[in-house]
Write a protein that holds these residues in place. Structure first.
Motif, PDB file in Angstrom:
ATOM      1  N   ALA A  87      30.085  60.440  61.715  1.00 35.72           N
ATOM      2  CA  ALA A  87      30.719  61.140  60.643  1.00 35.72           C
ATOM      3  C   ALA A  87      31.730  62.216  62.078  1.00 35.72           C
ATOM      4  N   ASN A  88      30.867  62.630  63.065  1.00 30.93           N
ATOM      5  CA  ASN A  88      31.644  63.628  63.943  1.00 30.93           C
ATOM      6  C   ASN A  88      32.761  62.986  64.563  1.00 30.93           C
ATOM      7  N   ILE A  89      32.567  61.736  65.061  1.00 30.87           N
ATOM      8  CA  ILE A  89      33.827  60.914  65.735  1.00 30.87           C
ATOM      9  C   ILE A  89      34.940  60.462  64.625  1.00 30.87           C
ATOM     10  N   PHE A  90      34.496  60.032  63.559  1.00 30.97           N
ATOM     11  CA  PHE A  90      35.581  59.694  62.513  1.00 30.97           C
ATOM     12  C   PHE A  90      36.468  61.045  62.172  1.00 30.97           C
ATOM     13  N   GLY A  91      35.638  62.091  62.103  1.00 36.31           N
ATOM     14  CA  GLY A  91      36.627  63.315  61.916  1.00 36.31           C
ATOM     15  C   GLY A  91      37.271  63.954  62.637  1.00 36.31           C
ATOM     16  N   LYS A  92      37.407  63.572  63.955  1.00 34.74           N
ATOM     17  CA  LYS A  92      38.166  63.984  65.148  1.00 34.74           C
ATOM     18  C   LYS A  92      38.988  63.132  65.865  1.00 34.74           C
ATOM     19  N   VAL A  93      38.783  61.863  65.838  1.00 31.29           N
ATOM     20  CA  VAL A  93      39.848  60.809  66.592  1.00 31.29           C
ATOM     21  C   VAL A  93      40.202  59.819  65.453  1.00 31.29           C
ATOM     22  N   TYR A  94      41.448  59.446  65.755  1.00 30.71           N
ATOM     23  CA  TYR A  94      41.866  58.423  64.850  1.00 30.71           C
ATOM     24  C   TYR A  94      41.656  57.024  65.628  1.00 30.71           C
ATOM     25  N   VAL A 151      36.663  54.120  50.683  1.00 31.20           N
ATOM     26  CA  VAL A 151      35.910  55.372  51.000  1.00 31.20           C
ATOM     27  C   VAL A 151      36.335  56.046  52.156  1.00 31.20           C
ATOM     28  N   GLU A 152      36.725  55.073  53.118  1.00 33.44           N
ATOM     29  CA  GLU A 152      36.780  55.765  54.607  1.00 33.44           C
ATOM     30  C   GLU A 152      37.937  56.533  54.484  1.00 33.44           C
ATOM     31  N   LYS A 153      38.838  56.802  53.350  1.00 32.93           N
ATOM     32  CA  LYS A 153      39.990  57.649  53.521  1.00 32.93           C
ATOM     33  C   LYS A 153      39.576  59.001  53.383  1.00 32.93           C
ATOM     34  N   ASP A 154      38.559  59.231  52.656  1.00 33.74           N
ATOM     35  CA  ASP A 154      38.065  60.545  52.326  1.00 33.74           C
ATOM     36  C   ASP A 154      36.590  60.899  52.272  1.00 33.74           C
ATOM     37  N   PHE A 155      35.818  59.961  53.230  1.00 30.55           N
ATOM     38  CA  PHE A 155      34.346  59.950  53.150  1.00 30.55           C
ATOM     39  C   PHE A 155      33.942  61.548  53.934  1.00 30.55           C
ATOM     40  N   VAL A 156      34.915  62.095  54.725  1.00 32.88           N
ATOM     41  CA  VAL A 156      34.424  63.213  55.599  1.00 32.88           C
ATOM     42  C   VAL A 156      33.902  64.333  54.718  1.00 32.88           C
ATOM     43  N   ASP A 157      34.754  64.230  53.413  1.00 32.54           N
ATOM     44  CA  ASP A 157      34.625  65.387  52.510  1.00 32.54           C
ATOM     45  C   ASP A 157      33.205  65.148  51.831  1.00 32.54           C
ATOM     46  N   THR A 158      32.322  64.204  51.845  1.00 33.45           N
ATOM     47  CA  THR A 158      31.133  63.782  51.332  1.00 33.45           C
ATOM     48  C   THR A 158      30.076  63.765  52.210  1.00 33.45           C
ATOM     49  N   VAL A 159      30.441  63.198  53.314  1.00 32.46           N
ATOM     50  CA  VAL A 159      29.253  63.193  54.519  1.00 32.46           C
ATOM     51  C   VAL A 159      28.595  64.679  54.992  1.00 32.46           C
TER      52      VAL A 159
END
Length: 296
Positions: free
Chosen positions: A116-123, A288-296
């Motif tokens: 989650a941390n990597i996905f939220g920072k780097v594309y 799900v990968e488009k907005d999963f950061v909001d729920t993880v």
């Protein structure tokens, strides 16, 4: 608004667009980031055994000890038949095939939570991460398959030059072993597909991560890993055949050992199930990968 024609045909490294269809899987992006894929595979392989004493030797130790235990418990104490295949060869064939599928599914099922941390920072294409798991596990499977080949050629040599020592067991490889690359690919996409579905669901339902951990252990007993399908009760055989891994493991073992038989219906069912689950996994993961950061 005036559009400069000199920029209309340029290729961009990254284009920011509005949300598109869930069926647009961005596979071209995955290919463009293939260098990152191999880097992650190398990282997984090196880091996992970096601070261990025996290192990659654990690749060999795990199937060897599992085979010994299965031979003693199920072959010696329980007296479960192995379709006249030497116990060590029978159990090792089922073990390495099942371990590859189980590792792909288990590790892929926590991709969103673990990264989650990597996905939220780097594309980068999110599919790269589960793909790296499948390929790194393929390296592990390749090492264990070499061990299986050593055991296989040992019994094959023994069968031809000292058949009496096998006590009625046989090792008769046939043309179905040519399906080996297909079987491994199907195991990979089945584990990947199911893992993508589960990791998408775990963004909201964390309990699934615990279910998968012990569920895979139970599922092994619903798969012909420690017994051939022919030894299963007629009452439960349809349920075992409903497991997509059944047709794959039975075909894998039959091709190399000649034990049991080739179940065409079970194999074709496994092929269809693998591709259906893989496609569903890609679509759900992409959604799900488009907005999963909001729920993880």
């Amino acid at each position: 608004m005036v559009i400069d024609p000199s920029t209309s045909n340029q290729e961009w490294d990254l284009e920011i667009k509005p949300h598109d269809s869930v069926l647009n899987l961005h596979l071209k992006d995955v290919w463009n980031y293939r260098d990152l894929l191999w880097l992650l595979v190398r990282r997984d392989f090196v880091s996992f055994y970096k601070q261990t004493v025996l290192g990659p030797l654990w690749f060999f130790i795990q199937p060897i000890f599992t085979t010994i235990v299965f031979t003693f418990v199920f072959g010696g104490l329980a007296k479960i038949g192995t379709s006249h295949v030497p116990h060590a060869l029978f159990y090792m064939a089922g073990t390495i095939a099942w371990n590859y599928f189980a590792d792909c599914l288990t590790k892929t099922s926590t991709v969103f939570k673990d990264n989650a941390n990597i996905f939220g920072k780097v594309y980068f294409p999110r599919l790269i991460m589960p793909l790296s798991i499948v390929f790194s596990n393929l390296v592990k499977f390749g090492v264990q398959f070499l061990l299986f080949l050593i055991v296989f050629f040992y019994f094959l040599f023994k069968y031809h030059y000292a058949p009496a020592e096998l006590n009625g067991d046989k090792v008769e490889p046939n043309l179905f072993l040519l399906l080996f690359p297909v079987l491994i690919a199907l195991m990979a996409i089945l584990g990947l597909g199911l893992g993508l579905i589960i990791t998408a669901l775990t963004t909201k339902y964390r309990d699934l991560a615990f279910v998968v951990t012990f569920g895979m252990q139970l599922m092994m007993y619903a798969t012909p890993v420690i017994y051939p399908l022919s030894e299963a009760s007629e009452k439960y055989r349809p349920f075992i055949k409903a497991n997509p891994m059944t047709g794959l493991i039975e075909t894998f073992r039959y091709g190399f050992t000649g034990g049991g038989q080739f179940y065409l219906d079970s194999f074709l069912y496994s092929v269809v199930a693998c591709f259906v689950l893989f496609f569903l996994g890609l679509v759900i993961f992409n959604k799900v990968e488009k907005d999963f950061v909001d729920t993880v």
